[in-house]
Scaffold this motif. Sequence first.
Motif, PDB file in Angstrom:
ATOM      1  N   GLY A   8       0.808  -1.218   0.000  1.00 57.94           N
ATOM      2  CA  GLY A   8       0.000   0.000   0.000  1.00 57.94           C
ATOM      3  C   GLY A   8       0.840   1.266   0.000  1.00 57.94           C
ATOM      4  O   GLY A   8       1.925   1.305  -0.583  1.00 57.94           O
ATOM      5  N   SER A   9       0.337   2.298   0.680  1.00 58.09           N
ATOM      6  CA  SER A   9       1.007   3.594   0.608  1.00 58.09           C
ATOM      7  C   SER A   9       2.343   3.581   1.361  1.00 58.09           C
ATOM      8  O   SER A   9       3.250   4.344   1.029  1.00 58.09           O
ATOM      9  N   ALA A  10       2.488   2.677   2.348  1.00 55.02           N
ATOM     10  CA  ALA A  10       3.789   2.573   3.028  1.00 55.02           C
ATOM     11  C   ALA A  10       4.869   2.196   2.031  1.00 55.02           C
ATOM     12  O   ALA A  10       5.992   2.705   2.075  1.00 55.02           O
ATOM     13  N   LYS A  11       4.513   1.331   1.077  1.00 55.27           N
ATOM     14  CA  LYS A  11       5.494   0.907   0.074  1.00 55.27           C
ATOM     15  C   LYS A  11       5.842   2.069  -0.866  1.00 55.27           C
ATOM     16  O   LYS A  11       6.982   2.200  -1.307  1.00 55.27           O
ATOM     17  N   LEU A  12       4.851   2.920  -1.145  1.00 54.41           N
ATOM     18  CA  LEU A  12       5.108   4.079  -2.009  1.00 54.41           C
ATOM     19  C   LEU A  12       6.047   5.063  -1.313  1.00 54.41           C
ATOM     20  O   LEU A  12       6.970   5.604  -1.927  1.00 54.41           O
ATOM     21  N   VAL A  13       5.806   5.285  -0.024  1.00 58.18           N
ATOM     22  CA  VAL A  13       6.686   6.177   0.741  1.00 58.18           C
ATOM     23  C   VAL A  13       8.093   5.599   0.774  1.00 58.18           C
ATOM     24  O   VAL A  13       9.086   6.315   0.608  1.00 58.18           O
ATOM     25  N   LEU A  14       8.171   4.287   0.947  1.00 59.78           N
ATOM     26  CA  LEU A  14       9.467   3.603   0.942  1.00 59.78           C
ATOM     27  C   LEU A  14      10.187   3.829  -0.390  1.00 59.78           C
ATOM     28  O   LEU A  14      11.394   4.092  -0.429  1.00 59.78           O
ATOM     29  N   GLY A  15       9.425   3.743  -1.484  1.00 60.99           N
ATOM     30  CA  GLY A  15      10.001   3.972  -2.812  1.00 60.99           C
ATOM     31  C   GLY A  15      10.559   5.379  -2.932  1.00 60.99           C
ATOM     32  O   GLY A  15      11.667   5.589  -3.433  1.00 60.99           O
ATOM     33  N   LEU A  16       9.789   6.358  -2.425  1.00 60.01           N
ATOM     34  CA  LEU A  16      10.229   7.757  -2.494  1.00 60.01           C
ATOM     35  C   LEU A  16      11.513   7.955  -1.680  1.00 60.01           C
ATOM     36  O   LEU A  16      12.469   8.581  -2.150  1.00 60.01           O
ATOM     37  N   LEU A  17      11.541   7.387  -0.479  1.00 60.89           N
ATOM     38  CA  LEU A  17      12.735   7.520   0.370  1.00 60.89           C
ATOM     39  C   LEU A  17      13.949   6.866  -0.284  1.00 60.89           C
ATOM     40  O   LEU A  17      15.054   7.427  -0.288  1.00 60.89           O
ATOM     41  N   THR A  18      13.729   5.682  -0.854  1.00 58.36           N
ATOM     42  CA  THR A  18      14.828   4.994  -1.542  1.00 58.36           C
ATOM     43  C   THR A  18      15.336   5.849  -2.704  1.00 58.36           C
ATOM     44  O   THR A  18      16.543   5.971  -2.919  1.00 58.36           O
ATOM     45  N   GLY A  19      14.387   6.469  -3.430  1.00 55.28           N
ATOM     46  CA  GLY A  19      14.757   7.324  -4.552  1.00 55.28           C
ATOM     47  C   GLY A  19      15.552   8.544  -4.104  1.00 55.28           C
ATOM     48  O   GLY A  19      16.527   8.940  -4.755  1.00 55.28           O
ATOM     49  N   ILE A  20      15.151   9.143  -2.980  1.00 57.07           N
ATOM     50  CA  ILE A  20      15.877  10.315  -2.459  1.00 57.07           C
ATOM     51  C   ILE A  20      17.318   9.929  -2.121  1.00 57.07           C
ATOM     52  O   ILE A  20      18.266  10.620  -2.496  1.00 57.07           O
ATOM     53  N   LEU A  21      17.484   8.778  -1.467  1.00 62.45           N
ATOM     54  CA  LEU A  21      18.840   8.307  -1.163  1.00 62.45           C
ATOM     55  C   LEU A  21      19.619   8.010  -2.445  1.00 62.45           C
ATOM     56  O   LEU A  21      20.806   8.332  -2.568  1.00 62.45           O
ATOM     57  N   PHE A  22      18.938   7.392  -3.401  1.00 62.42           N
ATOM     58  CA  PHE A  22      19.555   7.047  -4.688  1.00 62.42           C
ATOM     59  C   PHE A  22      20.089   8.321  -5.362  1.00 62.42           C
ATOM     60  O   PHE A  22      21.260   8.398  -5.753  1.00 62.42           O
ATOM     61  N   GLY A  23      19.225   9.326  -5.468  1.00 61.09           N
ATOM     62  CA  GLY A  23      19.625  10.587  -6.093  1.00 61.09           C
ATOM     63  C   GLY A  23      20.744  11.275  -5.328  1.00 61.09           C
ATOM     64  O   GLY A  23      21.663  11.841  -5.918  1.00 61.09           O
ATOM     65  N   PHE A  24      20.658  11.207  -4.014  1.00 59.23           N
ATOM     66  CA  PHE A  24      21.677  11.820  -3.167  1.00 59.23           C
ATOM     67  C   PHE A  24      23.049  11.206  -3.441  1.00 59.23           C
ATOM     68  O   PHE A  24      24.037  11.912  -3.665  1.00 59.23           O
ATOM     69  N   ILE A  25      23.096   9.882  -3.456  1.00 57.89           N
ATOM     70  CA  ILE A  25      24.370   9.178  -3.670  1.00 57.89           C
ATOM     71  C   ILE A  25      24.906   9.439  -5.080  1.00 57.89           C
ATOM     72  O   ILE A  25      26.096   9.689  -5.270  1.00 57.89           O
ATOM     73  N   LEU A  26      24.008   9.417  -6.070  1.00 59.10           N
ATOM     74  CA  LEU A  26      24.450   9.650  -7.448  1.00 59.10           C
ATOM     75  C   LEU A  26      25.058  11.043  -7.594  1.00 59.10           C
ATOM     76  O   LEU A  26      26.088  11.233  -8.249  1.00 59.10           O
TER      77      LEU A  26
ATOM     78  N   TRP B  70       6.060   1.369  -6.476  1.00 60.18           N
ATOM     79  CA  TRP B  70       7.297   1.636  -5.729  1.00 60.18           C
ATOM     80  C   TRP B  70       8.343   2.317  -6.618  1.00 60.18           C
ATOM     81  O   TRP B  70       8.929   3.328  -6.245  1.00 60.18           O
ATOM     82  N   GLN B  71       8.544   1.747  -7.824  1.00 64.40           N
ATOM     83  CA  GLN B  71       9.584   2.293  -8.698  1.00 64.40           C
ATOM     84  C   GLN B  71       9.241   3.693  -9.207  1.00 64.40           C
ATOM     85  O   GLN B  71      10.122   4.532  -9.392  1.00 64.40           O
ATOM     86  N   PHE B  72       7.948   3.938  -9.427  1.00 63.47           N
ATOM     87  CA  PHE B  72       7.513   5.264  -9.870  1.00 63.47           C
ATOM     88  C   PHE B  72       7.901   6.312  -8.826  1.00 63.47           C
ATOM     89  O   PHE B  72       8.430   7.386  -9.141  1.00 63.47           O
ATOM     90  N   MET B  73       7.676   5.971  -7.552  1.00 68.65           N
ATOM     91  CA  MET B  73       8.025   6.878  -6.461  1.00 68.65           C
ATOM     92  C   MET B  73       9.543   7.022  -6.353  1.00 68.65           C
ATOM     93  O   MET B  73      10.057   8.093  -6.029  1.00 68.65           O
TER      94      MET B  73
END
Lengths: 100, 134
Positions: A8-26, B70-73
């Motif tokens: 659910g939405s917890a997984k979406l938030v997790l995706g966003l957080l992972t993306g923020i870390l991903f972008g930060f490291i890159l 997940w990947q979209f986010m």
Amino acid sequence: MGPLEITGSAKLVLGLLTGILFGFILQKGQVTKYQKIVSFFRLTDLTVLKVLMGGIVAGMVGVYLMYDLGLVKLHIKPTVLGANILGGLIFGVGMLLLGF
Amino acid sequence: MRWLRREEWSWWHAGLLLGLLNMAAFYTADHYLAVSTTFSRAAGMAVGVVAPTHVAANLYWQKVNPIVDWQFMLVLGIPLGAYLAARLSQRAVTFTTQLPDLWVNRFGTSSARRWTLGLLGGIFVGFGARLADG
């Protein structure tokens, strides 16, 4: 065992957080910079190669360790050499044409 | 904290952290770090605005649903993280449309050419990534 089951939405938030870390490291690894990307293709500065290969190697070892511990599932894609190579070449040309 | 404010990290700091982040993604979300499927989903959403029946009938989009997952986010998070990283090492982040010198030396300053090559490059990157299944 196996990966966590977050939905659910917890997984979406997790995706966003992972993306923020991903972008930060890159960004900190300089991989987002045009100068660095072009220099990699011209073989004058291999930062991009080192960061990405470092990530791949560390990830390979780490994910496989977690797999042996039963913590993760692998997602193995088929190897299609022709498509992999041709796709990679087209991707590289596109990246340099873009200019960023 | 000074480490977070540094302009750049050594390649092995960044590499090691990417590896660890990928491990975390496998464990917490049963996903690996990848972005290109999101563009296929976004294309489905865009087409769905004008031709929803076409999207619903399309076999690919029936398998790869045009939904926010997940990947979209993850993809939305990347520019946020990159901005944060840049902001931490300088007082202000400036956005510019100025082209890199190397690009100008090769292709010139024509804005028509800039748009054409930008679009063409984007198509190549998208097509290549999906063809290579990467």
